[in-house]
Scaffold this motif. Sequence first.
Motif, PDB file in Angstrom:
ATOM      1  N   GLN A   1       0.871  -1.139   0.132  1.00 54.34           N
ATOM      2  CA  GLN A   1      -0.272   0.082  -0.122  1.00 54.34           C
ATOM      3  C   GLN A   1       0.951   1.358  -0.142  1.00 54.34           C
ATOM      4  OE1 GLN A   1      -2.236   0.055   3.638  1.00 54.34           O
ATOM      5  NE2 GLN A   1      -0.846   0.278   4.960  1.00 54.34           N
ATOM      6  N   MET A   2       2.066   0.635   0.329  1.00 52.71           N
ATOM      7  CA  MET A   2       2.702   2.487   0.616  1.00 52.71           C
ATOM      8  C   MET A   2       3.922   2.263  -0.719  1.00 52.71           C
ATOM      9  SD  MET A   2       2.319   3.744   2.937  1.00 52.71           S
ATOM     10  CE  MET A   2       3.619   5.174   2.743  1.00 52.71           C
ATOM     11  N   GLY A   3       3.328   1.463  -1.733  1.00 55.00           N
ATOM     12  CA  GLY A   3       4.230   1.288  -3.258  1.00 55.00           C
ATOM     13  C   GLY A   3       5.549   1.076  -2.715  1.00 55.00           C
ATOM     14  N   ILE A   4       6.580   0.260  -1.916  1.00 49.27           N
ATOM     15  CA  ILE A   4       8.099  -0.301  -1.724  1.00 49.27           C
ATOM     16  C   ILE A   4       7.175  -2.095  -2.729  1.00 49.27           C
ATOM     17  CG2 ILE A   4       8.380   1.411  -0.025  1.00 49.27           C
ATOM     18  CD1 ILE A   4       7.940  -0.098   1.717  1.00 49.27           C
ATOM     19  N   ASN A   5       8.668  -2.531  -2.365  1.00 48.02           N
ATOM     20  CA  ASN A   5       9.016  -3.578  -2.780  1.00 48.02           C
ATOM     21  C   ASN A   5       8.542  -4.720  -1.127  1.00 48.02           C
ATOM     22  OD1 ASN A   5       9.647  -3.734  -5.578  1.00 48.02           O
ATOM     23  ND2 ASN A   5      11.029  -2.351  -4.898  1.00 48.02           N
ATOM     24  N   SER A   6       8.147  -5.766  -1.860  1.00 47.48           N
ATOM     25  CA  SER A   6       7.906  -6.887  -0.727  1.00 47.48           C
ATOM     26  C   SER A   6       8.554  -8.331  -0.756  1.00 47.48           C
ATOM     27  CB  SER A   6       6.384  -6.717   0.310  1.00 47.48           C
ATOM     28  OG  SER A   6       5.854  -7.338  -0.476  1.00 47.48           O
ATOM     29  N   MET A   7       8.679  -8.714   0.406  1.00 45.24           N
ATOM     30  CA  MET A   7       8.863 -10.398  -0.278  1.00 45.24           C
ATOM     31  C   MET A   7       8.211 -10.730   1.118  1.00 45.24           C
ATOM     32  SD  MET A   7      12.488 -12.504  -0.896  1.00 45.24           S
ATOM     33  CE  MET A   7      13.232 -12.212   0.511  1.00 45.24           C
ATOM     34  N   LEU A   8       7.847 -12.173   0.672  1.00 43.04           N
ATOM     35  CA  LEU A   8       6.590 -13.173   1.922  1.00 43.04           C
ATOM     36  C   LEU A   8       7.680 -14.170   1.911  1.00 43.04           C
ATOM     37  CD1 LEU A   8       5.034 -13.633   3.896  1.00 43.04           C
ATOM     38  CD2 LEU A   8       3.172 -14.249   1.689  1.00 43.04           C
ATOM     39  N   ILE A   9       8.125 -14.247   3.586  1.00 43.99           N
ATOM     40  CA  ILE A   9       9.308 -15.355   3.545  1.00 43.99           C
ATOM     41  C   ILE A   9       8.204 -16.428   4.079  1.00 43.99           C
ATOM     42  CG2 ILE A   9      10.992 -14.338   3.042  1.00 43.99           C
ATOM     43  CD1 ILE A   9      11.871 -14.295   6.267  1.00 43.99           C
ATOM     44  N   HIS A  10       8.973 -17.892   4.091  1.00 43.65           N
ATOM     45  CA  HIS A  10       8.779 -18.573   5.474  1.00 43.65           C
ATOM     46  C   HIS A  10       6.826 -19.735   5.058  1.00 43.65           C
ATOM     47  CE1 HIS A  10      12.418 -17.596   6.859  1.00 43.65           C
ATOM     48  NE2 HIS A  10      11.472 -16.757   7.979  1.00 43.65           N
ATOM     49  N   SER A  11       6.101 -19.015   5.182  1.00 42.54           N
ATOM     50  CA  SER A  11       4.411 -19.555   4.382  1.00 42.54           C
ATOM     51  C   SER A  11       5.125 -20.561   2.621  1.00 42.54           C
ATOM     52  CB  SER A  11       3.337 -18.910   4.698  1.00 42.54           C
ATOM     53  OG  SER A  11       3.497 -17.988   3.528  1.00 42.54           O
ATOM     54  N   ASN A  12       5.521 -19.383   2.283  1.00 42.10           N
ATOM     55  CA  ASN A  12       5.324 -20.125   0.541  1.00 42.10           C
ATOM     56  C   ASN A  12       6.976 -20.702   0.541  1.00 42.10           C
ATOM     57  OD1 ASN A  12       7.215 -17.887   1.284  1.00 42.10           O
ATOM     58  ND2 ASN A  12       6.807 -16.486  -0.220  1.00 42.10           N
ATOM     59  N   ASN A  13       8.377 -21.363   1.556  1.00 41.22           N
ATOM     60  CA  ASN A  13       9.074 -21.965   0.714  1.00 41.22           C
ATOM     61  C   ASN A  13      10.330 -21.025   0.486  1.00 41.22           C
ATOM     62  OD1 ASN A  13       8.227 -24.297   1.572  1.00 41.22           O
ATOM     63  ND2 ASN A  13       7.160 -24.250  -0.525  1.00 41.22           N
ATOM     64  N   LEU A  14      10.099 -19.604   0.613  1.00 36.87           N
ATOM     65  CA  LEU A  14      11.070 -18.846   0.340  1.00 36.87           C
ATOM     66  C   LEU A  14      11.911 -18.198   1.842  1.00 36.87           C
ATOM     67  CD1 LEU A  14       9.708 -16.361  -2.221  1.00 36.87           C
ATOM     68  CD2 LEU A  14      10.887 -18.410  -2.911  1.00 36.87           C
ATOM     69  N   SER A  15      12.940 -18.717   1.913  1.00 39.17           N
ATOM     70  CA  SER A  15      14.073 -17.959   3.399  1.00 39.17           C
ATOM     71  C   SER A  15      14.693 -16.302   3.211  1.00 39.17           C
ATOM     72  CB  SER A  15      14.851 -18.394   3.372  1.00 39.17           C
ATOM     73  OG  SER A  15      16.295 -18.491   3.331  1.00 39.17           O
TER      74      SER A  15
END
Length: 231
Positions: free
Chosen positions: A211-225
Amino acid sequence: MRIYKHYSFDLWLTLIKSNPAFKLERTRYFHQHLNSRRKSLDEVGLVFRQVDLMVNAINEKTGKNVDADEMYLMVISIINDYDFNFHDLDLEALYQQMEVLLLHHMPLIYCNRCLDVLSAIKGHGETSTNILSNTGFIKGHTLRKVINHLGIDEFIDFQLYSDEVRMSKPNSGFFQLMIDTIDREKHPDLALHDIIHVGDNPLADIRGAQQMGINSMLIHSNNLSISNLLS
């Protein structure tokens, strides 16, 4: 691998995780000292989990912050069948005791690559970093001691905690405060697309960043770390 100018990190379940021994000792303390109705140890532990989940949901919904002292009062009240007689309770002494327990049973670094990843990010020389964390039973000033002890602070330029500013993720004001705190002498031409926020919570971390227009990365629940930042 894309190199961002600024990296923002959630704290819990991103860089650190709870020490199970702390939660057990905290439950034992309340069971022994603040339990006039003689609830079982399991019942006291369940109250802690319920209050933690409830307050986290409230904070995410309102964007505000329920303080640790208020959370401990909720726990004591529920354990004692909603007794609201807190007159003889020394909240400051209680929190100090909880901090002693926490620092004795120190939280753990979330994964064995966390420090390596932070070191690699800072090693580029042109990057800056922060922690942007909602707090619960543990206040920001205690978490700063934890971050120092674990050696994380040497890789972090600044830390923002919800209890210190009375805002919680995904509140846009909390993210804006993070953006405004970034060193503009180091990044005079910083744009929103130069910033990434990393965390484990789809609502607080990812939606808040989006919502702020910055990048994001979701980790752990999607096999990413956190290691995927370097790939």
